[in-house]
Design a protein around this motif. Structure first.
Motif, PDB file in Angstrom:
ATOM      1  N   ARG A  47      -4.642  -5.044  -3.168  1.00 11.34           N
ATOM      2  CA  ARG A  47      -4.482  -4.206  -1.982  1.00 11.34           C
ATOM      3  C   ARG A  47      -4.768  -2.761  -2.348  1.00 11.34           C
ATOM      4  N   SER A  49      -3.352   0.980  -1.561  1.00  9.38           N
ATOM      5  CA  SER A  49      -2.240   1.727  -0.983  1.00  9.38           C
ATOM      6  C   SER A  49      -2.757   3.031  -0.401  1.00  9.38           C
ATOM      7  N   ARG A 309       6.579  -2.853   2.853  1.00  9.15           N
ATOM      8  CA  ARG A 309       6.156  -3.579   1.659  1.00  9.15           C
ATOM      9  C   ARG A 309       7.189  -3.401   0.557  1.00  9.15           C
ATOM     10  N   GLU A 313       5.215  -6.096  -4.157  1.00 14.49           N
ATOM     11  CA  GLU A 313       3.921  -6.191  -3.492  1.00 14.49           C
ATOM     12  C   GLU A 313       3.001  -5.033  -3.855  1.00 14.49           C
ATOM     13  N   VAL A 314       3.571  -3.884  -4.131  1.00 18.68           N
ATOM     14  CA  VAL A 314       2.753  -2.700  -4.408  1.00 18.68           C
ATOM     15  C   VAL A 314       2.568  -2.473  -5.908  1.00 18.68           C
ATOM     16  N   THR A 330      -1.589   5.314  -9.540  1.00 21.32           N
ATOM     17  CA  THR A 330      -0.549   4.344  -9.179  1.00 21.32           C
ATOM     18  C   THR A 330       0.723   4.587  -9.972  1.00 21.32           C
TER      19      THR A 330
END
Length: 490
Positions: A47, A49, A309, A313-314, A330
């Motif tokens: 994913r 972000s 979320r 998940e992140v 990140t």
């Protein structure tokens, strides 16, 4: 028999609205489902972000310096019609614009929607995707309600179905166990509890409705359940309180069949959580009380389940085979969440209680568009629950939770310090901290101040007396790490 379907998957995509209580929440929940489905079918998918935007990408497979496949989710219900065409066009254009800006190529762009197109929009779609393919060379596809249901029937998607679309009534078919993987139930429920193990221990399943604290609740997934012989039953899990509007919730409930000391202990823990939520619930990152009761036959607490979320998940952690240190951007995001979560835990500690069950699934991240947003605890964990050996989820369990002997007031606080630091270290580096002497973050290529390494390594020390006494003591070091990594990007 060829062509027959055993245990067909029945999916109602309206479950996303029921689960979150709003259309806005449903959009986010559907996007999370798509990300998990894509990852199940195409391991390695990731994913994006938003920071502040997502580059026109929800999920992608490939490399952002080469070629990628993009999945774009849109929660269009009850059908895809004329009003949605502009959003589709703008999403595709945004993805192409960012691909040109950053020098990668989109081989395939897949629109994911939980409904079907009406007749005029189907004609428009066919013409539009042909024109866009001719202009960009990107292949355009759609996973509509039919395509999604077909993919959700695949064995690889069983966990996604169980998480988002539990069956209404009856026991769901469990997914086949992965080779070499052992699933160990959490043992965090306190004295006298034993996990159900046979037909005599049947309990409600996801999709069924039960009464909790006098409210009708739709179970979201199978609750965990423990029994104390024929004296009591303890349940915890997620549900939706059937009201107007529906309210997503977490619950803890003990049903008491006859007087029993362990049943009394569970009821006292729930009563403590009720008092705590009534006093501080809804404050900075702490759950908000919805309903509760304590009687001679039932003790139960319902707290609001935050939307969004989760940490897992992140930030992960991901499977060991795919694990690697986080990239700098990140890592800044993770340290920022960890710093704010330390403050949330400090608020719980100021109220005289500790969580002791922190995991990446129990932390819900703030809206990414809110730069000052606060992460939220999914529930109060083991606040008010009597300590015992083996308490709490095994993931990031502190050594003192494994055995008797460390029962001072400081241990609960230092236990939360250990869990938060271990989660942060594991997700940053891709490796859980080794017991005894973990490698410093700098050994993984992170340009962080020595202060952050010292605090994190001290926080996962096996001896609680050598750890910082409170989560708040981690905050200055986490901020120093954020500042150093952020400056490295300029």
């Amino acid at each position: 028999m060829p062509g027959s379907r055993r245990n067909p998957v029945v999916v109602n995509f309206r479950a996303h609205e029921l689960n979150t209580g709003s259309e806005e929440g449903a959009r986010s929940d559907f996007e999370v489902m798509i990300a998990q489905l894509v990852d199940a079918l195409h391991p390695g998918a990731r994913r994006i972000s938003p920071n502040p935007g997502d580059g026109g990408i929800d999920v992608f497979l490939g490399r952002l310096d080469d070629r990628i496949v993009v999945w774009q989710s849109k929660y269009f219900m009850p059908r895809v019609g004329r009003s949605h065409r502009r959003q589709i066009t703008e999403s595709f254009a945004s993805a192409q614009k960012n691909a040109r800006a950053f020098g990668y190529r989109i081989d395939k762009w897949i629109l994911c929607v939980p409904s079907s197109m009406d007749h005029p929009t189907t004609l428009w779609w066919d013409d539009w995707k042909s024109a866009q393919h001719a202009e960009t060379s990107t292949k355009i596809c759609i996973w509509d309600e039919t395509g999604l249901r077909s993919r959700l029937t695949r064995p690889e998607a069983a966990a996604v179905v169980a998480a988002f679309y539990p069956p209404r009534g009856g026991a769901p078919q469990p997914p086949a166990e992965a080779e070499g993987e052992i699933v160990v139930p959490s043992t965090d429920l306190g004295p006298g509890a034993s996990a159900p193990h046979g037909p005599a221990d049947q309990h409600p399943r996801g999709g069924e409705t039960i009464r909790i604290a006098g409210r009708t609740c739709l179970l979201q997934g199978d609750p965990q359940q423990w029994r104390g012989g024929d004296a009591w039953v303890l349940r915890t899990g997620a549900a939706t309180v059937m009201a107007t509007p529906p309210s997503p919730a977490r619950f803890r409930q003990v049903l008491i069949r006859r007087p029993d000391p362990d049943a009394d202990a569970h009821a006292e823990a729930i009563e403590t959580q009720l008092r705590l939520l009534d006093r501080v619930g809804g404050r900075r990152g702490l759950p908000r009380l919805l309903e509760g009761r304590v009687s001679s036959t039932e003790a139960a607490v319902l707290s609001a389940r935050p939307a969004g979320r989760t940490w897992r998940e992140v930030f992960g952690p991901v499977a060991p085979a795919r694990a690697r240190p986080l990239d700098r951007v990140t890592a800044v995001g993770l340290l920022t969440v960890a710093e704010r979560l330390a403050d949330v835990l400090a608020g719980l500690h100021d109220a005289g209680h500790t969580h002791r069950a922190l995991t990446p699934d129990g932390v819900v991240l703030p809206d990414p568009t809110d730069p000052r947003g606060t992460p939220a605890l999914r529930d109060l964990g083991l606040a008010g629950v009597r300590r015992r050996p083996g308490e709490g989820p095994a993931e990031y369990r502190a050594p003192e939770q494994e055995r008797l002997g460390f029962h001072g007031a400081e241990v609960g606080f230092r236990t939360d310090v250990h869990r938060l630091a271990a989660m942060t270290y594991h997700c940053l580096t891709g490796r859980p901290p080794a017991r005894g002497l973990p490698a410093p973050l700098r050994a993984f290529g992170f340009d962080v101040p020595a202060e952050l390494d010292e605090v994190l390594l001290a926080s996962v020390d096996p001896d609680p007396d050598r750890r910082p006494a409170r989560p708040g003591l981690l905050i200055p070091a986490l901020r120093a790490g954020i500042d150093r990594l952020a400056r490295a990007g300029h």
